[in-house]
Enzyme design. Structure first.
Site, PDB file in Angstrom:
ATOM      1  N   GLY A  17       0.781  -1.239   0.000  1.00 37.13           N
ATOM      2  CA  GLY A  17       0.000   0.000   0.000  1.00 37.13           C
ATOM      3  C   GLY A  17       0.806   1.280   0.000  1.00 37.13           C
ATOM      4  N   HIS A 118       2.116   1.011 -13.092  1.00 34.92           N
ATOM      5  CA  HIS A 118       2.912  -0.181 -13.429  1.00 34.92           C
ATOM      6  C   HIS A 118       4.395   0.192 -13.420  1.00 34.92           C
ATOM      7  CE1 HIS A 118       3.668  -4.108 -15.159  1.00 34.92           C
ATOM      8  NE2 HIS A 118       4.555  -3.518 -15.928  1.00 34.92           N
TER       9      HIS A 118
HETATM   10  C1  GRF Z   1       4.097  -1.134  -7.304  1.00 34.48           C
HETATM   11  O1  GRF Z   1       5.379  -1.369  -7.789  1.00 34.48           O
HETATM   12  C2  GRF Z   1       3.121  -0.939  -8.446  1.00 34.48           C
HETATM   13  O2  GRF Z   1       3.690  -0.311  -9.559  1.00 34.48           O
HETATM   14  C3  GRF Z   1       2.763  -2.356  -8.813  1.00 34.48           C
HETATM   15  O3  GRF Z   1       2.690  -3.028  -7.572  1.00 34.48           O
HETATM   16  C4  GRF Z   1       3.523  -2.367  -6.619  1.00 34.48           C
HETATM   17  C5  GRF Z   1       2.638  -2.026  -5.463  1.00 34.48           C
HETATM   18  O4  GRF Z   1       3.345  -1.486  -4.388  1.00 34.48           O
HETATM   19  N1  GRF Z   1       1.539  -2.406  -9.588  1.00 34.48           N
HETATM   20  P1  GRF Z   1       2.564  -0.807  -3.200  1.00 34.48           P
HETATM   21  O5  GRF Z   1       1.594  -1.848  -2.650  1.00 34.48           O
HETATM   22  O6  GRF Z   1       1.861   0.399  -3.719  1.00 34.48           O
HETATM   23  O7  GRF Z   1       3.619  -0.462  -2.179  1.00 34.48           O
END
Ligand code: GRF
Length: 208
Positions: A17, A118
């Protein structure tokens, strides 16, 4: 005094998160002054995102997905998710580390309303482990992309991208950590573009 309406934004997350927290911080600091985070929907009971929601007093809704089980009830899960979204009636939906592909029953309800972040310069390296893919391809740079969600994985139109150099000796871990900081800024900036369309003219003259 002028009363500015705020866009209702709902975040979907499955994990740590940190992107969700970046948005929550930007809302509390008024960096995103026209956004109200009106809900977090999470499909994993242990997800750190739920604790972030509690810290920022954002209503959270746990809809467990059982996606690790064979023959899990995807249709039932998506029906529950759609019902929750309809109750929250968001203007925008932000996927932030949401690990399931959204099915047509949801995507078609919200055309050009769902964003995802992403960790690669799409269209390069869609799918899982994008940082590992970029390192394996010996790229000199990578980055992150905020894009609209369509029915195809990581394929929707791009709203914003930021680049990051890959350093000699970078590992998947070191690169992912550095990229995460860029992701946080990029997601906030993408929401500013959507909710304050003229802000980039003042603050980001290099943007088109
Ligand atoms: C991030 O690297 C995002 O780009 C990908 O999943 C990861 C999530 O990280 N889709 P977080 O849960 O926001 O820390």
């Amino acid at each position: 005094m002028e009363t500015l309406s705020k866009a209702k934004v709902v975040v979907l997350a499955s994990g740590r998160g940190s992107n969700f927290e970046a948005l929550a911080k930007a809302v509390s600091s008024h960096e995103l002054s026209r956004v109200a985070l009106t809900g977090l929907i999470c499909n994993v009971p242990q997800a750190g995102a739920l604790a972030v929601a509690a810290r920022y007093h954002i209503p959270s809704f746990l809809i467990p997905s059982a996606h690790h089980e064979k023959n899990w009830d995807r249709a039932g899960y998506e029906a529950a998710l759609l019902a929750q979204l309809q109750t929250l009636a968001p203007d925008w939906i932000c996927l932030a580390g949401y690990l399931l592909l959204l099915g047509p029953s949801i995507v078609r309800q919200y055309p050009q309303k769902i964003l995802n972040i992403h960790p690669s310069l799409l269209p390069k390296y869609p799918g899982l482990k994008a940082q590992r893919q970029a390192l394996a391809a010996q790229e000199q740079e990578t980055g992150c992309t905020v894009h609209w969600v369509t029915e195809e994985l990581d394929e929707g139109p791009i709203l914003l991208q930021k680049k990051l150099s890959i350093l000699p000796g970078d590992t998947e871990h070191s690169l992912s950590e550095r990229l995460l900081t860029v992701e946080h800024q990029t997601y906030v900036e993408a929401l500013r573009l959507l909710t304050e369309p003229t802000s980039h003219l003042k603050n980001h003259p290099q943007q088109k």
